[in-house]
Enzyme design. Structure first.
Site, mmCIF file in Angstrom:
data_model
loop_
_atom_site.group_PDB
_atom_site.id
_atom_site.type_symbol
_atom_site.label_atom_id
_atom_site.label_comp_id
_atom_site.label_asym_id
_atom_site.label_seq_id
_atom_site.Cartn_x
_atom_site.Cartn_y
_atom_site.Cartn_z
ATOM 1 N N ARG A 48 0.833 -1.201 0.000
ATOM 2 C CA ARG A 48 0.000 0.000 0.000
ATOM 3 C C ARG A 48 0.870 1.254 0.000
ATOM 4 O O ARG A 48 2.055 1.214 0.330
ATOM 5 C CB ARG A 48 -0.932 0.021 1.217
ATOM 6 C CG ARG A 48 -0.186 0.163 2.535
ATOM 7 C CD ARG A 48 -1.146 0.407 3.712
ATOM 8 N NE ARG A 48 -1.876 -0.801 4.070
ATOM 9 C CZ ARG A 48 -3.208 -0.923 4.002
ATOM 10 N NH1 ARG A 48 -3.936 0.086 3.569
ATOM 11 N NH2 ARG A 48 -3.794 -2.036 4.371
ATOM 12 N N GLY A 49 0.258 2.388 -0.389
ATOM 13 C CA GLY A 49 0.912 3.688 -0.294
ATOM 14 C C GLY A 49 2.235 3.772 -1.047
ATOM 15 O O GLY A 49 2.366 3.315 -2.183
ATOM 16 N N ASN A 121 10.630 0.064 4.030
ATOM 17 C CA ASN A 121 9.607 1.094 3.897
ATOM 18 C C ASN A 121 8.586 1.081 5.032
ATOM 19 O O ASN A 121 8.010 2.116 5.357
ATOM 20 C CB ASN A 121 8.894 0.906 2.555
ATOM 21 C CG ASN A 121 7.631 1.724 2.450
ATOM 22 O OD1 ASN A 121 7.671 2.938 2.272
ATOM 23 N ND2 ASN A 121 6.472 1.062 2.575
ATOM 24 N N ALA A 122 8.338 -0.065 5.635
ATOM 25 C CA ALA A 122 7.288 -0.187 6.652
ATOM 26 C C ALA A 122 7.574 0.698 7.859
ATOM 27 O O ALA A 122 8.723 0.875 8.265
ATOM 28 C CB ALA A 122 7.148 -1.642 7.092
ATOM 29 N N THR A 125 3.190 5.086 13.351
ATOM 30 C CA THR A 125 3.189 6.319 14.137
ATOM 31 C C THR A 125 2.350 6.116 15.388
ATOM 32 O O THR A 125 1.485 5.247 15.436
ATOM 33 C CB THR A 125 2.607 7.503 13.336
ATOM 34 O OG1 THR A 125 1.256 7.183 12.966
ATOM 35 C CG2 THR A 125 3.427 7.777 12.089
ATOM 36 N N GLY A 182 4.767 16.679 18.724
ATOM 37 C CA GLY A 182 3.949 15.487 18.943
ATOM 38 C C GLY A 182 4.469 14.238 18.262
ATOM 39 O O GLY A 182 3.778 13.214 18.232
ATOM 40 N N TYR A 186 8.544 9.229 16.490
ATOM 41 C CA TYR A 186 8.659 9.043 15.039
ATOM 42 C C TYR A 186 9.900 9.750 14.500
ATOM 43 O O TYR A 186 10.660 9.188 13.700
ATOM 44 C CB TYR A 186 7.402 9.580 14.358
ATOM 45 C CG TYR A 186 7.321 9.303 12.876
ATOM 46 C CD1 TYR A 186 7.010 8.036 12.400
ATOM 47 C CD2 TYR A 186 7.542 10.326 11.958
ATOM 48 C CE1 TYR A 186 6.924 7.786 11.039
ATOM 49 C CE2 TYR A 186 7.455 10.092 10.590
ATOM 50 C CZ TYR A 186 7.154 8.818 10.139
ATOM 51 O OH TYR A 186 7.070 8.572 8.783
ATOM 52 N N PRO A 216 11.030 11.170 2.344
ATOM 53 C CA PRO A 216 9.871 11.848 1.733
ATOM 54 C C PRO A 216 9.321 12.943 2.634
ATOM 55 O O PRO A 216 9.429 12.877 3.865
ATOM 56 C CB PRO A 216 8.843 10.715 1.571
ATOM 57 C CG PRO A 216 9.623 9.444 1.738
ATOM 58 C CD PRO A 216 10.741 9.780 2.675
ATOM 59 N N ILE A 219 3.355 13.213 1.473
ATOM 60 C CA ILE A 219 2.996 12.472 0.272
ATOM 61 C C ILE A 219 1.518 12.084 0.338
ATOM 62 O O ILE A 219 0.999 11.756 1.408
ATOM 63 C CB ILE A 219 3.860 11.203 0.123
ATOM 64 C CG1 ILE A 219 5.349 11.551 0.218
ATOM 65 C CG2 ILE A 219 3.541 10.485 -1.174
ATOM 66 C CD1 ILE A 219 5.861 12.487 -0.858
#
Length: 278
Positions: A48-49, A121-122, A125, A182, A186, A216, A219
């Protein structure tokens, strides 16, 4: 690079391009040949994404794609329907678990015979200000986004070293570059990927393996689609290009970095953010 080392790397590239993977023999449809033909690519979060865009880009260049996902969903089913006829595979697991990472790479070795490309990529958050963030929220994000990349790199490294060839790309984020309210967990996990990338690049530069990072910006994905329109509009106003990026624009950079011809590029961070952070 010595002439001997360069010749060895070129020989490894030729071997990759001429040796089909095991899964390729059994597939029912033929993929157009390209510069990645004969190579096997593992893309975590590849159904996905941004991950799906990367999977499609690598497949379009001829690679056999193995996509990782954490739990069954419509996205994983759709990937199977789109890619399955070409012999591509999906692999379920949690990248924050070492045993799952080792198992998935073992599955790849059994089904495809090798792994040439790894795209980490995985990610997850759990946004909350530092004052309200629980230790569990901190640990889950860091263990998944940074620990998972370490586990996957570690799992594929022996295969790449044995063959004298490999391409690793870690997907970070603009948040790792500039921080964000916040998102301490991440931001820390994504910033950590810069150090992981550069250190592993130094360790493997003479072994025919390159390690790079893509960061990135905002996106257009399911994640940004969940952002309230008024907030999204304010974000777009801050981006010099005046719009969100497309997953395919991130995939183009990954596609470039994993190419056999990109053997002189390693330890670098490529920002894809529309000029939001320079």
């Amino acid at each position: 690079m010595t002439i001997t080392t360069q010749a060895s790397e070129l020989a490894a590239v030729r071997q990759i391009l001429t040796a089909p993977s095991k899964a390729r023999k059994a597939r029912s449809r033929t993929r157009t040949r390209g510069e990645l033909s004969g190579q096997v690519a593992l893309v975590t979060g590849g159904v996905r994404g941004i991950g799906l865009a990367i999977s499609r880009a690598l497949a379009a260049k001829g690679a056999q794609v193995a996509a990782g996902y954490s739990r069954p969903s419509e996205a994983s089913d759709a990937f199977g329907a789109e890619f399955g006829p070409f012999g591509d595979t999906t692999h379920q697991g949690s990248i924050e678990k070492l045993e799952d990472c080792d198992r998935v790479v073992g599955e790849l070795s059994a089904q495809h015979g090798k792994v040439d490309i790894l795209v980490n990529n995985a990610g997850v958050t759990a946004d909350r200000t530092m004052r309200k963030m629980t230790p569990e929220e901190w640990t889950r994000v860091v263990d998944t986004n940074l620990g998972g990349a370490f586990y996957m790199c570690r799992a594929v490294l022996s295969h790449m070293l044995e063959r004298g060839y490999g391409r690793i790309v870690n997907i970070s984020s603009i948040i790792g570059e500039k921080g964000n309210v916040g998102q301490a967990n991440y931001a820390a996990s994504k910033a950590g990927l810069f150090g992981l990338t550069k250190s592993l690049a130094l360790e493997t530069a003479s072994k025919g393996i390159t390690v790079n990072c893509v960061a990135p910006g905002f996106i257009e994905t399911e994640m940004t689609a969940a952002v309230p329109p008024e907030i999204l509009s304010r974000i777009e106003d801050q981006i010099p290009t005046g719009r969100l990026g497309q997953p395919t624009e991130v995939a183009r950079v990954v596609d470039f970095l994993v190419a056999p011809a990109s053997s002189y590029i390693t330890g670098q961070v490529y920002s894809v953010n529309g000029g939001l952070y320079m």
